[in-house]
Design a protein around this motif. Structure first.
Motif, short mmCIF file in Angstrom:
data_model
loop_
_atom_site.label_atom_id
_atom_site.label_comp_id
_atom_site.label_asym_id
_atom_site.label_seq_id
_atom_site.Cartn_x
_atom_site.Cartn_y
_atom_site.Cartn_z
N TYR A 13 0.89 -1.32 0.13
CA TYR A 13 0.12 0.09 -0.01
C TYR A 13 1.01 1.25 0.00
CZ TYR A 13 -3.83 3.33 1.34
OH TYR A 13 -4.78 4.27 1.05
N GLY A 14 1.88 1.22 0.81
CA GLY A 14 2.95 2.26 0.91
C GLY A 14 3.60 2.63 -0.61
N PHE A 15 3.98 1.66 -1.15
CA PHE A 15 4.67 1.70 -2.33
C PHE A 15 3.48 2.33 -3.54
CE2 PHE A 15 7.98 -1.53 -1.22
CZ PHE A 15 8.95 -0.59 -1.18
N TYR A 16 2.41 1.81 -3.46
CA TYR A 16 1.38 2.37 -4.42
C TYR A 16 1.05 3.78 -4.12
CZ TYR A 16 -0.20 -1.90 -6.85
OH TYR A 16 -0.39 -2.98 -7.68
N LEU A 20 5.23 4.41 -6.44
CA LEU A 20 6.24 3.43 -6.66
C LEU A 20 5.73 1.90 -7.10
CD1 LEU A 20 8.51 4.18 -3.53
CD2 LEU A 20 8.76 5.16 -5.99
N PHE A 21 5.23 2.17 -8.38
CA PHE A 21 4.22 0.82 -8.90
C PHE A 21 5.11 -0.24 -9.18
CE2 PHE A 21 2.20 4.96 -10.00
CZ PHE A 21 0.91 4.78 -9.20
N GLU A 22 6.35 -0.24 -9.70
CA GLU A 22 7.15 -1.38 -9.93
C GLU A 22 7.30 -2.19 -8.57
OE1 GLU A 22 10.73 -1.05 -12.11
OE2 GLU A 22 9.98 0.28 -13.73
N GLN A 23 7.69 -1.68 -7.43
CA GLN A 23 7.80 -2.32 -6.25
C GLN A 23 6.58 -2.77 -5.86
OE1 GLN A 23 10.84 -3.07 -5.75
NE2 GLN A 23 11.55 -1.83 -4.09
N LEU A 75 10.73 6.67 4.71
CA LEU A 75 10.92 5.22 4.85
C LEU A 75 10.67 4.44 3.60
CD1 LEU A 75 11.87 2.91 6.79
CD2 LEU A 75 9.70 2.52 7.23
N ILE A 76 9.43 4.60 3.07
CA ILE A 76 9.07 4.02 1.90
C ILE A 76 10.02 4.48 0.65
CG2 ILE A 76 7.15 3.77 0.11
CD1 ILE A 76 6.56 2.07 2.66
N LYS A 77 10.51 5.73 0.62
CA LYS A 77 11.26 5.83 -0.39
C LYS A 77 12.69 5.38 -0.22
CE LYS A 77 8.59 10.11 -1.42
NZ LYS A 77 8.33 11.76 -1.11
N SER A 78 13.07 5.57 0.95
CA SER A 78 14.55 4.88 1.21
C SER A 78 14.30 3.33 0.80
CB SER A 78 14.84 5.02 2.80
OG SER A 78 14.76 6.35 3.14
N LEU A 79 13.24 2.65 1.07
CA LEU A 79 13.18 1.31 0.66
C LEU A 79 13.41 1.16 -0.66
CD1 LEU A 79 10.48 -0.32 3.01
CD2 LEU A 79 13.20 -0.73 3.11
N ASN A 80 12.75 1.99 -1.49
CA ASN A 80 12.70 1.91 -2.81
C ASN A 80 13.97 2.30 -3.63
OD1 ASN A 80 11.48 1.82 -5.71
ND2 ASN A 80 11.94 3.68 -5.66
N TYR A 81 14.88 3.25 -2.90
CA TYR A 81 16.05 3.68 -3.43
C TYR A 81 17.34 2.78 -2.98
CZ TYR A 81 13.25 7.24 -5.63
OH TYR A 81 12.22 7.77 -6.46
N SER A 82 17.16 2.06 -2.18
CA SER A 82 18.33 1.50 -1.35
C SER A 82 18.69 0.20 -2.38
CB SER A 82 17.83 0.90 -0.02
OG SER A 82 18.54 0.10 0.58
N PRO A 83 19.86 -0.12 -2.45
CA PRO A 83 20.43 -1.11 -3.32
C PRO A 83 20.03 -2.59 -2.70
CG PRO A 83 22.14 0.26 -2.74
CD PRO A 83 21.20 0.74 -2.17
#
Length: 88
Positions: A13-16, A20-23, A75-83
């Motif tokens: 839900y947070g990604f949507y 951040l649809f791919e995630q 936090l959600i954005k950090s998870l998305n951009y973290s390798p």
């Protein structure tokens, strides 16, 4: 930041919510592939209520939409951009 505990459906839900649809789609296919769209919509509605009860989601009356709090949004954005995050 305090400790935050999210279920996988709340994370989706947070990604949507952050666009951040791919995630979100990757996690959905991994954990909820057997659910049809109607069933998955129910999962997202439950996640919305859960995030509201945790005070991680707020309703913006001016824009008539739900918005993640700044804390969880970052936090959600950090998870998305973290390798080393949840890249599926």
């Amino acid at each position: 930041m305090n400790r935050v505990s999210l279920s996988i459906d709340e994370l989706i839900y947070g990604f949507y919510s952050e666009g951040l649809f791919e995630q979100a789609i990757g996690l959905r296919q991994t954990y909820f592939e057997e659910l049809n769209d109607e069933q998955f919509e129910l999962v997202l509605q439950t996640s919305c209520r859960s995030l509201l009860s945790k005070e991680l989601l707020m309703y913006d009356e001016h824009n008539h939409r739900f918005q993640l709090t700044e804390e969880i949004s970052s936090l959600i954005k950090s998870l998305n951009y973290s390798p080393l995050s949840l890249k599926l």
